[in-house]
Design a protein around this motif. Structure first.
Motif: not given
Length: 642
Positions: A236-239, A273, A277, A293, A295, A297, A299, A328
């Protein structure tokens, strides 16, 4: 008729908050045109055992200073004894294993025995809770110690209603672990081996339209006795595209369960997220999170803040725990800044990295972040480098100090046992713990284990590990061949290629860590600086009796410079501006070190006293610090040219 799905949360998920995974999957199922109902059977078992005993078995509560550790699989074993039969899989051997890890207090043992005896009637109550035949799909989430509880109920539902499809998902099903579950338990039809946000709608569409559901990407499937290992689920890339999780059943059911210690509507688990990172740059060697997973990502800030507002309005949520592996850094000036402006912000938990500055801790406190997990793990630079943490030990000391200064609790563990580490990396820490006795102690001090997906596990031989095998508890829980057990397991034990036994050189630091915790729990000492006329006075109760250290204004200015870790020689321009010679600067640092007011390592120093912003602003204005930093850099460049 509208197709329907049941989503089940079994023990031992904490009863104190609803399942984020199932709340999200319920909303996704509804968007896909399915009726969806969440069954919070963890609440039912917590009611049966009593909340304190239940949460101890979840690893979230102490009974007589005893708490279950995840890798000992006590919750799994309790349901395994029902699944396989009382006394099976060398039950006496498991009891001996538990005792070998440390004494079990009578109240804790009583809770374990009571839970084991309560399992059969609990499973029967779950079966009687609804008409399971009305569901097209019954889904179980399994994270940490839920697998055997899920298997116990799933087997019975399938035996009574063979037409109902049984699906598993969650962290215990990721990658090869999920495939192994499917191979070994024939009553399971489907297992999602990763994130299900995008895979589940495709599965539900196939079920609804009579398509080849056993071929849906992201699921391993069994059909007519044949096992299909399909491709991994899409990430899922677009949270921001995900719906809000739906926790309605949890909050509707909670008041009827008699768990009066839980304030209805008080707590939720959210995510802003996924991935890490830092791990995407430098995967910490011991960390087994984010198998496929990693990577990162995240919100958008406006979506994340809107979600917080939504759950406060819908459930009156006064406690929000974020499931993110790492915050983040942009959130400090966006999401957390907006939460700080709320009239009555909820209490918040966040995991962070320990690369924080004082201003970050200030913002966390302003946003009512009451607890952080900053991933400290050690104070030794060499050990931290072996972990791949990307910070230095004095930075970790500073984070603990700033957290204490602003009233933010820091939860962290002390880890040891990294291949190639030196005994001297730990020999100095007991004395350090005496100096920082006023700061939050570690929750635990333990040797590393090998977690699946961690670099230590994936590259075990390269890292210096040999004889990697599932943790001992697994053979008392799962009745499968050894090769399959290695595929099911997440926690692994190992030996070292060089034959080392880390406790041989780490026992003193472990004892010192727990002694620190015991003293802190009885009465936390202080080392706190306060304004005193034109200078400061530092109150010190670390040694059991009150002492004071006084500093005039120019010395106070120098001390405040070391509120952050700095190389000693970078303070020379400031010392000169304050009227100190180079020799006097280093003599002062030596005196502070002798008094335990700073820690010095590798040519760097950091002050240990907590202090408020007013004091710091008075003696260490940012302009002066920036000027000193610039002059120090210029001096270093001049030396290089010379």
């Amino acid at each position: 008729m509208t197709p329907s799905i049941a989503l089940i949360n079994m023990p031992f998920a904490s009863a104190r908050r609803p399942s984020l995974a199932l709340g999200l999957l319920k909303s996704i199922s509804q968007q896909s045109g399915f009726e969806a109902r969440v069954f919070n059977f963890n609440l039912a078992f917590a009611q049966k055992l009593g909340l304190a005993a239940y949460e101890m078995l979840c690893g979230a509560h102490d009974i007589e200073d005893y708490r279950v550790s995840m890798e000992q699989l006590t919750g799994e074993w309790l349901f395994s004894q029902h699944f396989h039969g009382a006394g099976s899989l060398d039950a006496d051997g498991y009891v001996d294993y538990l005792k070998s890890r440390g004494p079990i207090p009578p109240a804790a043992q009583e809770a374990i025995d009571h839970a084991r005896d309560a399992v059969p009637s609990f499973i029967e109550a779950c079966l009687a809770a609804t008409d399971w035949s009305r569901f097209d799909l019954v889904g179980f989430t399994s994270t940490f110690e839920q697998t055997m509880a899920c298997l116990s109920l799933a087997r019975e539902i399938k035996a009574r209603h063979p037409q109902v499809k049984i699906a598993f998902g969650g962290a215990n099903c990721e990658s090869t672990m999920g495939a192994a579950l499917l191979r070994n338990y024939e009553f399971i039809d489907l297992i999602c081996t990763g994130e299900g946000d995008l895979a589940l709608p495709e599965l539900l569409k196939a079920v609804r339209e009579g398509l080849e559901w056993w071929k849906v990407a992201g699921f391993c499937a069994r059909r007519n006795g044949e096992v299909h290992i399909n491709t991994a689920p899409p990430i899922t890339r677009d949270l921001d595209a995900l719906p809000y999780p739906n926790f309605d059943e949890y909050f509707e059911e909670l008041p009827s369960r008699g768990l009066t210690e839980i304030n209805p509507g008080s707590g939720v688990l959210l995510e802003t997220s996924r991935g890490c990172w830092w791990g995407a740059k430098s995967h910490c060697t011991f960390c087994g999170l984010n198998g496929r997973t990693m990577q990162f990502r995240v919100k958008k800030p406006e979506r994340a803040f809107a979600e917080v507002e939504h759950f406060i309005a819908r459930h009156g949520s006064r406690n929000i725990e974020f499931a993110d592996n790492i915050v983040d850094m942009d959130y400090f000036d966006s999401v957390l800044a907006r939460i700080a402006q709320m009239d009555d912000p909820p209490e918040i938990f966040y995991e962070t990295k320990s690369n924080l500055r004082r201003r970050h801790l200030r913002r966390l406190a302003e946003a009512n972040v009451y607890t952080i997990q900053p991933g400290i793990e050690s104070f030794d630079d060499d050990v931290l480098a072996r972990m791949g943490k990307g910070v230095r030990g004095l930075q970790n000391v500073a984070v603990l100090k700033w957290a204490r200064s602003y009233g933010v609790k820091a939860m962290w563990n002390l880890l040891f046992g990294f291949p190639g580490e030196r005994a001297e990396s730990y020999a100095w820490m007991p004395e350090l713990f005496e100096r920082i006795a006023h700061l939050d102690p570690p929750t635990a001090a333990s040797a590393i284990r090998l977690d699946r997906f961690s670099p230590n596990f994936v590259r075990a031989a390269e890292k210096g590990f040999v004889n990697v095998r599932p943790s001992p508890a697994y053979r008392h829980v799962f009745d499968v061949p050894s090769a399959e057990l290695s595929e099911l397991a997440y926690f692994f034990d190992c030996d070292y290629a060089d034959g080392r036994q880390p406790l041989d050189y780490c026992k003193p630091v472990v004892e010192a860590a727990y002694a620190w915790g015991d003293r802190f729990k009885d009465e936390a000492p202080v080392l706190h600086a306060e304004l005193d006329g034109s200078g400061i006075e530092i109150w010190d109760t670390r040694r059991g009796e009150a002492r004071t250290h006084s500093m005039k204004s120019r010395e106070a200015g120098l001390f405040c410079y070391f509120d952050e870790p700095h190389r000693d020689d970078t303070a020379i321009p400031l010392a000169l501006a304050l009227g100190f010679s180079d020799a006097q600067l280093f003599e002062t640092l030596k005196r502070w070190d002798a008094a335990g007011l700073i820690v010095r390592r590798g040519g760097m120093s950091v002050g240990l006293a907590t202090m408020d912003d007013e004091l710091l602003a008075r003696f260490a204005p940012q302009a002066l610090q920036a000027d000193c930093g610039a002059r120090a850099k210029k001096r270093k460049q001049s030396k290089a040219l010379a």
